[in-house]
Design an enzyme around this catalytic site. Structure first.
Site, short mmCIF file in Angstrom:
data_model
loop_
_atom_site.label_atom_id
_atom_site.label_comp_id
_atom_site.label_asym_id
_atom_site.label_seq_id
_atom_site.Cartn_x
_atom_site.Cartn_y
_atom_site.Cartn_z
N SER A 134 45.05 52.81 41.49
CA SER A 134 45.55 51.54 40.97
C SER A 134 45.45 50.43 42.01
CB SER A 134 46.97 51.74 40.47
OG SER A 134 47.25 50.77 39.51
N HIS A 190 47.82 56.51 33.16
CA HIS A 190 47.63 55.92 34.49
C HIS A 190 48.30 56.81 35.55
CE1 HIS A 190 46.80 52.38 36.93
NE2 HIS A 190 48.05 52.36 37.39
#
Ligand code: GTR
Length: 432
Positions: free
Chosen positions: A270, A412
């Site tokens: 990320s 995620h």
């Protein structure tokens, strides 16, 4: 008649989708992706095509690095500080029940022990490596102190500022004992070491706190960085500083005779995946670069305007990028570069881009397309790149020639599945 609980709940569930297409700042509708054209990685600004690797190296790569520095991440103001020094603070050659060697180091960026510093942790396979085969190594930044990467009770607990998080047991901006191992599943230390690699980590908050104040503390003070809105347009931000820290960690690994600094993979998830890509683009010593769900400002194409947009990221995190990047808020079409060229900057060194099916915010398709459109630069070096035209199906990794891509089921995160792919690609490109 009042709505049943179930009907009300499903309406609520639909709300984000109903608003998604029209809410400024993100787009979840493939049909709303505008027509866009990507700048050609192989066209010099003066309009001459690049047809050989030497011209790429001496002319086009510097041109692109300059644009990414000036317009997006900000300039990196310096390299290794002359007074930087470090010390090994602990070594356990029978860590994790004898399955690994654990080393901890402190790196001071100036001569002062109370000045900016970072803590580096290394786990490596047990035993001494043969002199001619020091360990290839995975290096990455972590979110909650080195203590978060494994439940090993002997890791020194970070005392640095940290984002308060009930989930990760960070209380009053400090790590607690409960923070140990909270990201163990993302680091997979035992699995990496068992495959014959070392794994090294630094806490991103040692370098730059993940908040606006970070730009006037720690590493930023070494270079007189301006505050969030008072920076020169091309001054760096947090992502630049985190990337700089990865290069300083590599300086230190380079001095460890048990680590093969020519075989270090830099990875990140990320926002830290954005930092890993920027580190790998600038610092050619990194032998492999891994982007896990890095999304906007990372592997995802900006001009597709899918998932998080430039405006949204610059608004939520005004201290991550240069202030000049804000010029492109809602004007992605006018960006002189796009993120496929960031990947191309790493060529011919290998890059592995990974996405998650349940992570539309990071635009999985845009992440794939970046890798795909970097291929012409790999081709200059005689490498095929991914070698596929279409985004592979979920859980069908493509470990190509210089480029790898996978998209997995789930959200995620970094999972054991992701690590299996990174280790497989690592075996292919690092374990020669
Ligand atoms: C989000 C941000 C993303 C990504 C993510 C993360 O809030 O919008 O670009 O960086 O944080 O780092 O987990």
């Amino acid at each position: 008649m009042p709505l049943s609980y179930r009907a009300a709940a499903s309406l609520l569930f639909l709300l984000p989708a109903l608003f998604a297409a029209n809410t400024p700042g993100f787009n979840y509708e493939e049909a709303s992706v505008p027509p866009y054209s990507l700048p050609d990685p192989l066209m010099l600004i003066r309009g001459t095509p690049v047809t050989d690797a030497a011209t790429w190296r001496t002319q086009r790569r510097p041109e692109l690095l300059e644009i990414f520095s000036r317009e997006i991440y900000g300039r990196t103001p310096g390299g290794r500080p002359s007074q930087m020094h470090w010390a090994i603070t602990s070594v356990d050659r029978a860590a994790l029940g004898g399955k690994a060697v654990r080393k901890e180091l402190t790196v001071w960026f100036t001569e002062k022990k109370d000045g900016p510093k970072m803590h580096l942790i290394i786990y490596q396979p047990p035993g001494a490596p043969a002199a001619h085969t020091p360990w290839p190594t995975f290096l990455g930044l972590n979110y909650f102190g080195n203590n978060c990467i494994n439940a090993d009770p002997h890791i020194s607990l970070s005392t640095a500022w940290m984002r308060t998080s009930a989930e990760f047991k960070v209380i009053n901006n400090r790590a607690t004992e409960g923070t140990r191992g909270v990201h163990a599943s993302r680091w997979n230390v035992e699995a990496i070491v068992a495959r014959g690699y070392a794994t090294a980590s630094i806490y991103y908050g040692d370098l730059c706190e993940d908040r606006p104040e970070g730009l006037t503390r720690d590493v930023a003070t070494l270079f007189g960085t301006g505050s969030v809105d008072q920076r020169r347009p091309d001054e760096w931000g947090a992502i630049g500083i985190w990337a700089w820290g990865l290069s300083r960690a590599l300086d230190v690994l380079n001095a460890d005779p048990e680590i093969d600094a020519r075989r270090v993979a830099v990875h990140g998830h990320s926002r830290l995946g954005k930092a890993a890509l920027w580190a790998g683009a600038q610092d050619e010593r990194f032998a492999l670069v891994i982007s896990n769900d890095s999304g906007a400002g990372g592997a995802a194409l900006s001009k597709r305007i899918f998932g998080e947009t430039v405006e949204r990221i610059n608004t939520s995190f005004p201290f991550w990028f240069s202030t000049r990047f804000r010029t492109y808020n809602a004007r992605e079409a006018s960006l002189p570069v796009d993120q496929h060229q960031l990947i191309a900057l790493i060529a011919p060194r290998p890059v592995h881009v990974a996405s998650a099916e349940g992570d539309p915010w990071a635009d999985p398709r845009g992440e794939f397309l970046s890798a795909h459109h970097a291929e012409p630069v790999y081709a200059l070096f005689g490498k095929k790149g991914l070698g596929v035209k279409n985004q592979p199906a979920v859980n069908q990794p493509v470990l190509g020639d210089g480029l790898a891509y996978h998209i997995r089921t789930g959200v995620h995160d970094i999972t054991a599945y992701d690590w299996t792919q990174y280790l497989n690609f690592g075996d292919k490109v690092l374990n020669r």
